[in-house]
Scaffold this motif. Sequence first.
Motif, mmCIF file in Angstrom:
data_model
loop_
_atom_site.group_PDB
_atom_site.id
_atom_site.type_symbol
_atom_site.label_atom_id
_atom_site.label_comp_id
_atom_site.label_asym_id
_atom_site.label_seq_id
_atom_site.Cartn_x
_atom_site.Cartn_y
_atom_site.Cartn_z
ATOM 1 N N UNK A 71 13.588 9.877 -6.345
ATOM 2 C CA UNK A 71 12.557 8.855 -6.559
ATOM 3 C C UNK A 71 12.390 7.903 -5.370
ATOM 4 N N UNK A 72 13.137 8.146 -4.290
ATOM 5 C CA UNK A 72 13.036 7.253 -3.131
ATOM 6 C C UNK A 72 11.625 7.260 -2.547
ATOM 7 N N UNK A 73 11.098 6.071 -2.264
ATOM 8 C CA UNK A 73 9.857 5.963 -1.510
ATOM 9 C C UNK A 73 10.175 6.164 -0.031
ATOM 10 N N UNK A 74 9.362 6.979 0.645
ATOM 11 C CA UNK A 74 9.556 7.230 2.076
ATOM 12 C C UNK A 74 8.313 6.750 2.819
ATOM 13 N N UNK A 75 8.490 5.701 3.622
ATOM 14 C CA UNK A 75 7.387 5.118 4.382
ATOM 15 C C UNK A 75 7.350 5.699 5.790
ATOM 16 N N UNK A 76 6.150 5.944 6.298
ATOM 17 C CA UNK A 76 6.023 6.415 7.667
ATOM 18 C C UNK A 76 4.575 6.597 8.054
ATOM 19 N N UNK A 77 4.361 6.896 9.329
ATOM 20 C CA UNK A 77 3.005 7.144 9.826
ATOM 21 C C UNK A 77 2.620 8.598 9.564
#
Length: 235
Positions: A71-77
Amino acid sequence: MLKITPIPALSDNYIWLIQHQNEVVIVDPSEAKKVLDCLAKNQLNPTAILLTHHHRDHTEGVPELLSYHPSLAVYGSSEVSELATRLVEPEEHFSLWEYDVRVIESAGHTEKHISYLVDNRWLFCGDALFSGGCGRVFTGNYQAQFDTLQRFNALPDWVEVYAGHEYTQSNLKFAQAVMPNSCVLFEYQERVDILRSHHKPTLPSTIGIEKQINPFLRAENLEKFIQLRQQKDNF
């Protein structure tokens, strides 16, 4: 108050843990096992991953971390779109806990490299800025990297710099070769050498310090920056 902890990884990487109470956000996990061991040992609950760019020494641990914490949110471009669950754009803002996070365009090292400025106090800049240096311009777009450094130059002096690698000693050797002698640079070099002799991180630095000891931040124009970067590539 946030607690920020480095996990040394690979040969010279840092994975940064941003901790709020018993929750953590993981920045650029190059390895999963070291992160998982740290989480278990300290009974920490991961809530998100922040990625600065697509190089494997900053992303390699993501799939395994997600296998344990789906369920981890993964932020990136967009350059990490195969891993990210939340694509972000330069100058977008989002929240971690009650803290504001500003996404800063940091292209040059890679085409869509980004940095994260948390609460206008903590800068997680991957390979865009190092203490005493900056990343190689793999894109060949020196203008983009120079513009990135000007964005960092515009930040307040108190902002702490959390870079992705322990390159400070080698960067300062180059800085001493191309910059005029200064007490600030000499004293910083001395401090860095002492820290490394005890196997301690030289990071974080601050924007205020970097403005004084980092030749790339001090480059007054694009031509000078290109000259310095090419010198460093062959140093």
